[in-house]
Design an enzyme around this catalytic site. Sequence first.
Site, mmCIF file in Angstrom:
data_model
loop_
_atom_site.group_PDB
_atom_site.id
_atom_site.type_symbol
_atom_site.label_atom_id
_atom_site.label_comp_id
_atom_site.label_asym_id
_atom_site.label_seq_id
_atom_site.Cartn_x
_atom_site.Cartn_y
_atom_site.Cartn_z
ATOM 1 N N HIS A 86 4.793 -8.828 5.852
ATOM 2 C CA HIS A 86 6.017 -9.131 5.107
ATOM 3 C C HIS A 86 6.887 -10.133 5.846
ATOM 4 O O HIS A 86 6.973 -10.117 7.070
ATOM 5 C CB HIS A 86 6.803 -7.870 4.731
ATOM 6 N N ASP A 88 10.140 -10.593 4.908
ATOM 7 C CA ASP A 88 11.549 -10.179 4.886
ATOM 8 C C ASP A 88 11.857 -9.338 6.120
ATOM 9 O O ASP A 88 10.950 -8.827 6.782
ATOM 10 C CB ASP A 88 11.897 -9.391 3.606
ATOM 11 N N ASP A 125 8.990 -6.888 13.636
ATOM 12 C CA ASP A 125 8.869 -6.303 12.283
ATOM 13 C C ASP A 125 9.386 -7.280 11.248
ATOM 14 O O ASP A 125 10.563 -7.279 10.941
ATOM 15 C CB ASP A 125 9.641 -4.986 12.245
ATOM 16 N N GLU A 158 9.314 -5.756 1.574
ATOM 17 C CA GLU A 158 8.821 -4.528 2.216
ATOM 18 C C GLU A 158 9.978 -3.651 2.657
ATOM 19 O O GLU A 158 9.950 -2.439 2.501
ATOM 20 C CB GLU A 158 7.921 -4.867 3.412
ATOM 21 N N GLU A 159 11.004 -4.281 3.213
ATOM 22 C CA GLU A 159 12.111 -3.501 3.779
ATOM 23 C C GLU A 159 12.996 -2.863 2.698
ATOM 24 O O GLU A 159 13.897 -2.092 3.009
ATOM 25 C CB GLU A 159 12.960 -4.370 4.721
ATOM 26 N N ASP A 185 1.700 -4.296 11.322
ATOM 27 C CA ASP A 185 3.110 -3.990 11.035
ATOM 28 C C ASP A 185 3.445 -2.613 11.602
ATOM 29 O O ASP A 185 4.303 -1.907 11.094
ATOM 30 C CB ASP A 185 3.340 -4.044 9.511
ATOM 31 N N HIS A 432 14.381 -2.558 13.610
ATOM 32 C CA HIS A 432 15.507 -2.063 12.791
ATOM 33 C C HIS A 432 16.787 -1.845 13.614
ATOM 34 O O HIS A 432 17.813 -1.473 13.062
ATOM 35 C CB HIS A 432 15.165 -0.741 12.061
HETATM 36 N N1 BES Z 1 6.848 -1.928 9.863
HETATM 37 C C1 BES Z 1 7.644 -0.847 9.417
HETATM 38 C C2 BES Z 1 6.920 0.481 9.394
HETATM 39 C C3 BES Z 1 6.337 0.970 10.694
HETATM 40 C C4 BES Z 1 6.832 0.575 11.928
HETATM 41 C C5 BES Z 1 5.288 1.856 10.652
HETATM 42 C C6 BES Z 1 6.276 1.047 13.109
HETATM 43 C C7 BES Z 1 4.739 2.339 11.821
HETATM 44 C C8 BES Z 1 5.238 1.927 13.041
HETATM 45 C C9 BES Z 1 8.158 -1.169 8.012
HETATM 46 O O1 BES Z 1 8.673 -2.467 7.940
HETATM 47 C C10 BES Z 1 9.287 -0.241 7.684
HETATM 48 O O2 BES Z 1 10.322 -0.359 8.297
HETATM 49 N N2 BES Z 1 9.105 0.634 6.706
HETATM 50 C C11 BES Z 1 10.168 1.448 6.224
HETATM 51 C C12 BES Z 1 9.897 1.921 4.830
HETATM 52 C C13 BES Z 1 10.400 1.010 3.753
HETATM 53 C C14 BES Z 1 10.184 1.637 2.391
HETATM 54 C C15 BES Z 1 11.831 0.619 3.917
HETATM 55 C C16 BES Z 1 10.347 2.661 7.088
HETATM 56 O O3 BES Z 1 9.371 3.179 7.684
HETATM 57 O O4 BES Z 1 11.490 3.112 7.178
HETATM 58 MN MN MN Z 2 7.407 -3.821 8.799
HETATM 59 MN MN MN Z 3 10.708 -2.415 8.850
#
Ligand code: BES
Ligand code: MN
Ligand code: MN
Length: 462
Positions: A86, A88, A125, A158-159, A185, A432
């Site tokens: 992603h 974004d 990320d 994605e975010e 990711d 994040h």
């Molecule tokens: N890349 C992350 C998810 C992630 C990070 C998985 C490190 C495993 C290890 C992804 O960009 C993310 O932040 N996902 C969100 C969910 C989304 C629906 C906002 C999350 O996990 O909060």
């Molecule tokens: Mn991610």
């Molecule tokens: Mn993320």
Amino acid sequence: MQNVKEYISQHKDRFINELIELLKIPSVSADPAYNQDVLNTADAVKESLEKAGCDKVEICETPGYPIVYGEKIIDPNLPTVLVYGHYDVQPADPIELWDSPAFEPVIKKTDIHPEGAIFARGACDDKGQMYMHVKALEYMTSTGNLPCNVKFMIEGEEEVGSESLAWFVPRNKEKLANDVILISDTGMIANDIPSITTGLRGLSYVEVEVTGPNRDLHSGLYGGAVANPINILTQMIASLHDENNHITIPGFYDKVEELSREERDEMAKAPFSLEEYKAALDIEEVHGETGYTTNERNSIRPTLDVNGIWGGYTGEGAKTVIASKAYAKISMRLVPGQEWEEITELFKKHFESIAPKSVKVVVKPHHGGQGYVTPIDSIGYQAASKAYEETFGVTPIPQRSGGSIPIVALFEQELKSKTILMGFGLNSDAIHSPNEHFGVWNYLKGIETIPHFYKHFTELSK
Ligand code: BES
Ligand code: MN
Ligand code: MN
């Protein structure tokens, strides 16, 4: 044929500078103020794929942000790898906690990254990790080392829940047909302890609104005689966990897949220091569900957390007031077996049922998604494992992660292929959070490892 290590050492300054340029564009999908920047980032990704040797690259329009699609098909009889990532990023807030501006990337050395890390929102990320794939493709196409077909699908939401991608995928099954999906990711345990992510948690995200009196009231004149929605909301939230930190929503655990003792023992072999974990977070003690270890709590067990809570007066000084409304945003991380829509429904029913008559409660579901587990006996996993063995010199450890990439379960459902999660970030990279960064070593190691995956996957597919 030039090998990948030589290619990287010749081109690494350019690889780093190109990523820095991409990180300068604030592609925050959550905030409409950045709309044009998100679109510009899609264009930049498109251009990078063209330069890396894709034959066909397109900006695919959707109801939301576009999906950048690229492909290089060398022989329809060879396997096809579909790369997902992603472009974004999360908002940079709170910006005052960044040591340098979030969209002005700088390279600084840290204890964990003695060779330097790139500090910027999205560094790890996912712009940095996504771009490793673009540069790995550049190496393979420009040196005659691409052993199979490749497709790229890079999204911009994605975010914020991947809604447009969920719209796009079922409409483009033919275009996206593949033998394996490859994603960077996620993370790994440490630079000397590589791991491959074999599981992601699902997610149910809800917002709640508690309304008491029809207007804000003087807390002296009315205090004690009418329900204070903030008091009520916090009591309701507190009741969602019992004394063992189990979640009290009826039915919440009904479909949770329990791991066998053997599987849990296997998991426990992954290197982990509770002392270092606590020290890194500056906490005296960890917290969580009775009967489970820290690593189990953050990967194979479901959770419920308040992500934000507000209401009443939060400005300077004191104001004596009983607010009319109180709000909270709540996430539930789910594990295989749990259906996110069903959990959202269970939450809603329960939360409404525990509200006293003195307030009104509204539960608004946001996005969600299913968890995912990938088998370790697939050729995709085996190819990834061999790739790490070659570039790290040790066999990577399979590890389930606590994070979520909700679209992965949909890929399996719609495209019928397994996803391999080759993450090169570290937990300490602060995704994040303020001061997000990505180790230069990790970035280059990712570029080095990816072509080995292609080679082994093609070999093992024969
Ligand atoms: N890349 C992350 C998810 C992630 C990070 C998985 C490190 C495993 C290890 C992804 O960009 C993310 O932040 N996902 C969100 C969910 C989304 C629906 C906002 C999350 O996990 O909060
Ligand atoms: Mn991610
Ligand atoms: Mn993320």
